[in-house]
Write a protein that holds these residues in place. Structure first.
Motif, PDB file in Angstrom:
ATOM      1  N   ASN B 129      36.888  37.253  34.000  1.00  0.00           N
ATOM      2  CA  ASN B 129      37.798  36.152  34.252  1.00  0.00           C
ATOM      3  C   ASN B 129      37.458  35.576  35.611  1.00  0.00           C
ATOM      4  OD1 ASN B 129      40.080  34.516  33.885  1.00  0.00           O
ATOM      5  ND2 ASN B 129      41.224  35.822  35.273  1.00  0.00           N
ATOM      6  N   ASP B 131      38.824  32.778  38.566  1.00  0.00           N
ATOM      7  CA  ASP B 131      39.894  31.896  39.028  1.00  0.00           C
ATOM      8  C   ASP B 131      39.494  31.289  40.346  1.00  0.00           C
ATOM      9  OD1 ASP B 131      42.365  34.118  37.806  1.00  0.00           O
ATOM     10  OD2 ASP B 131      41.938  32.085  37.132  1.00  0.00           O
ATOM     11  N   THR B 230      39.382  44.350  32.246  1.00  0.00           N
ATOM     12  CA  THR B 230      39.173  42.955  32.620  1.00  0.00           C
ATOM     13  C   THR B 230      38.898  42.876  34.097  1.00  0.00           C
ATOM     14  OG1 THR B 230      40.661  42.258  30.888  1.00  0.00           O
ATOM     15  CG2 THR B 230      40.177  40.656  32.599  1.00  0.00           C
ATOM     16  N   SER B 232      38.481  40.373  37.157  1.00  0.00           N
ATOM     17  CA  SER B 232      38.903  39.014  37.476  1.00  0.00           C
ATOM     18  C   SER B 232      38.562  38.713  38.915  1.00  0.00           C
ATOM     19  CB  SER B 232      40.408  38.905  37.239  1.00  0.00           C
ATOM     20  OG  SER B 232      40.880  37.680  37.684  1.00  0.00           O
TER      21      SER B 232
END
Lengths: 99, 252
Positions: B129, B131, B230, B232
């Motif tokens: 992920n 961001d 995950t 991130s």
């Protein structure tokens, strides 16, 4: 990110990477190796075990172009991909039974 | 009857109130016990003189029993107060032993990479992920949505960042691993986090992450049902010359 109000559950503590940060590949010197690696991943449905040779090549490219500190590949977990040096095979001591 | 007393106690400040509550409770218990025992006396007075000796010994018996009960209650009260003071270091020890509350359970050494053997039966899916903070104008995304790894094997993954603006932007990133418990087994050998990364105008770079999952992941019973991890990353804009303190290191 971890919030302050989690009394019972664990919070995440980020750790610095072992060997620090990769310098950025501004000139795209290792882009070809990266493309090979990504191609291999796409073909093998993103299974990392099948693409270790390509990842080894990419890291070697980085080391050649001064984008990564040079390290023996065993230290990076690639000892299974390394061929044993020929001198070791010649001077192997014979097993006790047959000698 | 105990209700108004408890209500009064709930309004007072918590910590000293707890100590006071114990004292009030013990005192109230003492008082009620004493009243209860006092109420028994009229029945002994109604008895005839022939029973007076027996009632006197009974009274003495009751008195000694009262004393033992009182001492037990007093000891319990003192014990509660002592426990409330001792709870701070005890809780700290408990946290270290069980690893609750985010304390580090197991450190990992860098030589482990050389000697570890992959656990081929346990396949874990690592999803990626990316961001960015609202103020940074980079386009930041992972180059693969997921990758299947096994613990004990080093893996490589790529992110891509592009600076679409006309001025150089310096970004600095941090990462997060979900589930939190699995984060302690997620070891990064090298990545692009915690250091300033400068992107020139209209430049696009590939950012690799070289990581492995500790082979002890397979042995941990709490991780038995974890199949997806995950990773991130979040990029923030950094001011020129800013130094983020590296987590886990102390500069003295």
């Amino acid at each position: 990110m971890s919030t302050a109000m989690n009394f019972s559950s664990k919070s995440f503590k980020p750790r610095a990477p072992d060997k620090g940060s990769f310098p950025l590949d501004h000139f795209g010197e290792c882009k070809a190796f990266k493309e090979k690696f990504m191609q291999c991943l796409r073909e093998n449905s993103f299974d990392n075990s099948k693409c270790r040779l390509q990842s080894k090549d990419y890291l070697e490219c980085r080391m050649d172009h001064q984008l990564m500190a040079r390290e023996p590949l065993q230290k990076l977990g690639f000892k299974d991909l390394m061929d044993p040096p020929p001198s070791q095979e010649e001077s192997k001591p014979c097993p006790e039974k047959s000698c | 009857m105990p209700l108004p007393l408890l209500l009064r106690l709930s309004l007072s400040p918590p910590l000293s109130g707890c100590v006071r509550a114990h004292r009030y409770c013990s005192q109230w218990i003492l008082r009620s016990q004493a009243e209860h025992l006092l109420r028994r006396r009229p029945s002994s007075r109604l008895a005839t003189r022939g029973h007076s000796r027996k009632s006197r010994s009974q009274e003495e018996e009751w008195r000694t029993r009262n004393k033992t009960v009182l001492t037990y209650i007093a000891a319990a009260g003192v014990g509660m107060i002592g426990l409330s003071y001792a709870s701070v270091p005890l809780y700290r020890l408990y946290c270290q032993a069980t690893g609750l509350g985010g304390t580090a359970v197991a450190g990992h050494d860098t030589d482990q990479v050389e000697t570890m053997t992959p656990v081929k039966e346990r396949v874990i899916k690592v999803t990626f992920n990316a961001d960015t903070h609202a103020s940074i104008q980079w386009n930041f995304r992972p180059q693969q949505t997921e990758i299947y790894v096994v613990p004990g094997e080093t893996a490589l993954a790529f992110y891509r960042a592009k600076n679409p603006t006309d001025k150089p932007i310096i970004g600095i990133s941090t990462y997060n691993v979900v589930p939190f418990d699995a984060g302690q087994y997620f070891n990064k050998i090298q990545c692009f986090c915690f250091e300033e990364q400068r992107l020139n105008p209209h430049e696009e770079v590939d950012m690799p992450v070289f990581f492995y999952i500790d082979p002890e992941f397979d042995d941990d019973p709490r991780m038995a049902r974890v199949d997806t991890i995950t990773l991130s990353y979040t990029f923030f804009e950094a001011k020129e010359g800013q130094q983020l303190p590296l987590p886990g290191y102390s500069y003295n």
